[in-house]
Design a protein around this motif. Structure first.
Motif, PDB file in Angstrom:
ATOM      1  N   ASP A  59       0.956  -1.267   0.021  1.00 57.11           N
ATOM      2  CA  ASP A  59      -0.032   0.100  -0.167  1.00 57.11           C
ATOM      3  C   ASP A  59       0.798   1.214   0.091  1.00 57.11           C
ATOM      4  O   ASP A  59       0.808   2.103   0.965  1.00 57.11           O
ATOM      5  N   GLY A  60       1.856   1.470  -1.019  1.00 61.97           N
ATOM      6  CA  GLY A  60       2.655   2.628  -1.182  1.00 61.97           C
ATOM      7  C   GLY A  60       1.923   3.822  -1.440  1.00 61.97           C
ATOM      8  O   GLY A  60       0.518   3.747  -1.526  1.00 61.97           O
ATOM      9  N   PRO A  61       2.617   4.774  -1.841  1.00 61.78           N
ATOM     10  CA  PRO A  61       2.102   5.953  -2.394  1.00 61.78           C
ATOM     11  C   PRO A  61       1.007   5.877  -3.580  1.00 61.78           C
ATOM     12  O   PRO A  61       1.338   5.011  -4.316  1.00 61.78           O
ATOM     13  N   SER A  62       0.107   6.585  -3.286  1.00 59.55           N
ATOM     14  CA  SER A  62      -1.069   6.544  -4.333  1.00 59.55           C
ATOM     15  C   SER A  62      -1.722   5.082  -4.231  1.00 59.55           C
ATOM     16  O   SER A  62      -2.623   4.512  -5.234  1.00 59.55           O
ATOM     17  N   GLY A  63      -1.628   4.286  -3.153  1.00 57.44           N
ATOM     18  CA  GLY A  63      -2.063   2.933  -3.043  1.00 57.44           C
ATOM     19  C   GLY A  63      -1.436   1.800  -3.808  1.00 57.44           C
ATOM     20  O   GLY A  63      -2.064   0.885  -3.961  1.00 57.44           O
ATOM     21  N   LYS A  64      -0.409   2.192  -4.577  1.00 62.36           N
ATOM     22  CA  LYS A  64       0.403   1.204  -5.425  1.00 62.36           C
ATOM     23  C   LYS A  64       1.645   0.546  -4.752  1.00 62.36           C
ATOM     24  O   LYS A  64       2.016   1.198  -3.813  1.00 62.36           O
ATOM     25  N   PRO A  65       1.701  -0.557  -5.075  1.00 63.24           N
ATOM     26  CA  PRO A  65       2.884  -1.488  -4.321  1.00 63.24           C
ATOM     27  C   PRO A  65       4.352  -0.492  -4.655  1.00 63.24           C
ATOM     28  O   PRO A  65       4.329  -0.218  -5.846  1.00 63.24           O
ATOM     29  N   LEU A  66       4.978  -0.752  -3.974  1.00 61.75           N
ATOM     30  CA  LEU A  66       6.460  -0.037  -3.903  1.00 61.75           C
ATOM     31  C   LEU A  66       7.491  -0.903  -3.200  1.00 61.75           C
ATOM     32  O   LEU A  66       7.451  -1.426  -2.264  1.00 61.75           O
ATOM     33  N   SER A  67       8.599  -1.039  -3.870  1.00 64.28           N
ATOM     34  CA  SER A  67       9.786  -1.872  -3.340  1.00 64.28           C
ATOM     35  C   SER A  67      10.744  -0.860  -3.130  1.00 64.28           C
ATOM     36  O   SER A  67      11.223  -0.105  -4.296  1.00 64.28           O
ATOM     37  N   ILE A  68      11.429  -0.941  -2.006  1.00 63.56           N
ATOM     38  CA  ILE A  68      12.475   0.302  -1.576  1.00 63.56           C
ATOM     39  C   ILE A  68      13.697  -0.847  -1.197  1.00 63.56           C
ATOM     40  O   ILE A  68      13.616  -1.810  -0.422  1.00 63.56           O
ATOM     41  N   ILE A  69      15.058  -0.314  -1.698  1.00 60.77           N
ATOM     42  CA  ILE A  69      16.247  -1.017  -1.230  1.00 60.77           C
ATOM     43  C   ILE A  69      17.019   0.032  -0.361  1.00 60.77           C
ATOM     44  O   ILE A  69      16.687   1.273  -0.361  1.00 60.77           O
ATOM     45  N   GLU A  70      17.830  -0.466   0.122  1.00 56.76           N
ATOM     46  CA  GLU A  70      18.807   0.427   1.025  1.00 56.76           C
ATOM     47  C   GLU A  70      18.122   0.577   2.162  1.00 56.76           C
ATOM     48  O   GLU A  70      17.284   1.274   2.247  1.00 56.76           O
ATOM     49  N   SER A  71      18.996   0.405   3.294  1.00 52.40           N
ATOM     50  CA  SER A  71      18.415   0.677   4.601  1.00 52.40           C
ATOM     51  C   SER A  71      18.133   2.070   4.880  1.00 52.40           C
ATOM     52  O   SER A  71      17.201   2.529   5.533  1.00 52.40           O
ATOM     53  N   HIS A  72      19.080   2.998   4.391  1.00 49.71           N
ATOM     54  CA  HIS A  72      18.776   4.597   4.655  1.00 49.71           C
ATOM     55  C   HIS A  72      17.465   4.916   4.363  1.00 49.71           C
ATOM     56  O   HIS A  72      16.408   5.390   4.774  1.00 49.71           O
ATOM     57  N   THR A  73      17.120   4.552   2.927  1.00 53.99           N
ATOM     58  CA  THR A  73      15.827   4.932   2.091  1.00 53.99           C
ATOM     59  C   THR A  73      14.685   4.082   2.673  1.00 53.99           C
ATOM     60  O   THR A  73      13.681   4.808   2.835  1.00 53.99           O
ATOM     61  N   ILE A  74      14.916   3.022   3.111  1.00 57.76           N
ATOM     62  CA  ILE A  74      13.869   2.225   4.061  1.00 57.76           C
ATOM     63  C   ILE A  74      13.456   3.083   5.139  1.00 57.76           C
ATOM     64  O   ILE A  74      12.267   3.424   5.593  1.00 57.76           O
ATOM     65  N   MET A  75      14.655   3.390   5.952  1.00 61.20           N
ATOM     66  CA  MET A  75      14.268   4.122   7.197  1.00 61.20           C
ATOM     67  C   MET A  75      13.457   5.662   7.213  1.00 61.20           C
ATOM     68  O   MET A  75      12.533   5.811   7.797  1.00 61.20           O
ATOM     69  N   THR A  76      13.817   6.351   5.997  1.00 58.17           N
ATOM     70  CA  THR A  76      13.252   7.618   5.668  1.00 58.17           C
ATOM     71  C   THR A  76      11.936   7.467   5.113  1.00 58.17           C
ATOM     72  O   THR A  76      10.849   8.171   5.526  1.00 58.17           O
ATOM     73  N   TYR A  77      11.800   6.392   4.358  1.00 55.61           N
ATOM     74  CA  TYR A  77      10.423   5.837   3.974  1.00 55.61           C
ATOM     75  C   TYR A  77       9.410   5.776   4.908  1.00 55.61           C
ATOM     76  O   TYR A  77       8.299   6.504   5.065  1.00 55.61           O
ATOM     77  N   LEU A  78       9.881   4.984   5.686  1.00 56.92           N
ATOM     78  CA  LEU A  78       8.819   4.437   6.815  1.00 56.92           C
ATOM     79  C   LEU A  78       8.591   5.839   7.815  1.00 56.92           C
ATOM     80  O   LEU A  78       7.482   5.920   8.474  1.00 56.92           O
ATOM     81  N   ILE A 163      19.919   5.245  14.920  1.00 62.70           N
ATOM     82  CA  ILE A 163      19.619   3.792  14.371  1.00 62.70           C
ATOM     83  C   ILE A 163      20.913   3.484  13.225  1.00 62.70           C
ATOM     84  O   ILE A 163      21.213   2.316  13.161  1.00 62.70           O
ATOM     85  N   ALA A 164      21.006   4.241  12.316  1.00 60.55           N
ATOM     86  CA  ALA A 164      22.185   3.936  11.635  1.00 60.55           C
ATOM     87  C   ALA A 164      23.617   3.409  12.106  1.00 60.55           C
ATOM     88  O   ALA A 164      24.383   2.933  11.387  1.00 60.55           O
ATOM     89  N   HIS A 165      23.737   4.074  13.060  1.00 66.81           N
ATOM     90  CA  HIS A 165      25.324   3.582  13.808  1.00 66.81           C
ATOM     91  C   HIS A 165      24.875   2.236  14.716  1.00 66.81           C
ATOM     92  O   HIS A 165      25.996   1.664  15.184  1.00 66.81           O
TER      93      HIS A 165
END
Length: 165
Positions: A59-78, A163-165
């Motif tokens: 249920d990503g942006p606009s209700g569409k599935p989204l796949s996210i890589i890299e832990s920093h991007t995952i943390m900022t997305y969440l 968290i990153a450290h």
């Protein structure tokens, strides 16, 4: 629903800690990177990058599935998804959090990984590599120590930089 494709590495742990911090329900999918499970065709359907972690939000942006890589991007997305204070909205503070979070990702993490490889994992002794990466690791710890002197957290309150450290 959120699905975290994960292995118990520092980067995998960062994504998992963030999910726990923002209190979102998720399914955990272990991906054994030691046996190459991440390199197979099944995992490539989840992440063309074929590394962990990968977060899939059905249920990503606009209700569409989204796949996210890299832990920093995952943390900022969440953090953005939940409006978490772990990633501030003030531009100057956000920049400072990004700076230290990326230090954890791009400088500290690789330095520790290289020390580990040359000190405990490689069967051959490579003194020049041990010295080089040991020096880099020492500098990372010195940088962190200098920055944290008199502080409890990297930037203001507890954030994704910590968290990153």
């Amino acid at each position: 629903m959120l699905d975290l494709y994960y292995f118990a590495t520092p980067n995998g742990q960062k994504a998992r800690v963030m999910l726990e911090e923002v209190e979102l329900a998720y399914n955990l999918h272990p991906v054994n990177i030691r046996d190459g499970s991440n390199l197979g065709a099944d995992y490539a359907k989840v992440s063309a990058h074929r590394r962990i972690p990968t977060l899939v939000d059905s249920d990503g942006p606009s209700g569409k599935p989204l796949s996210i890589i890299e832990s920093h991007t995952i943390m900022t997305y969440l953090a953005d998804k939940t409006r978490s204070p772990l990633y501030p909205t003030d531009p100057a503070t956000r920049f400072a959090v990004d700076q230290w979070a990326l230090h954890g990702q791009a400088t500290f993490g690789p330095a520790m990984a290289n020390v580990s490889l040359f000190v405990s994992r490689f069967p051959e002794d490579v003194p020049s590599a041990k010295k080089h990466f040991g020096t880099l690791a020492k500098r990372c710890f010195e940088t962190i120590e200098m920055h944290l002197t008199g502080k409890n957290y990297f930037v203001g309150d507890y954030s994704i930089a910590d968290i990153a450290h």
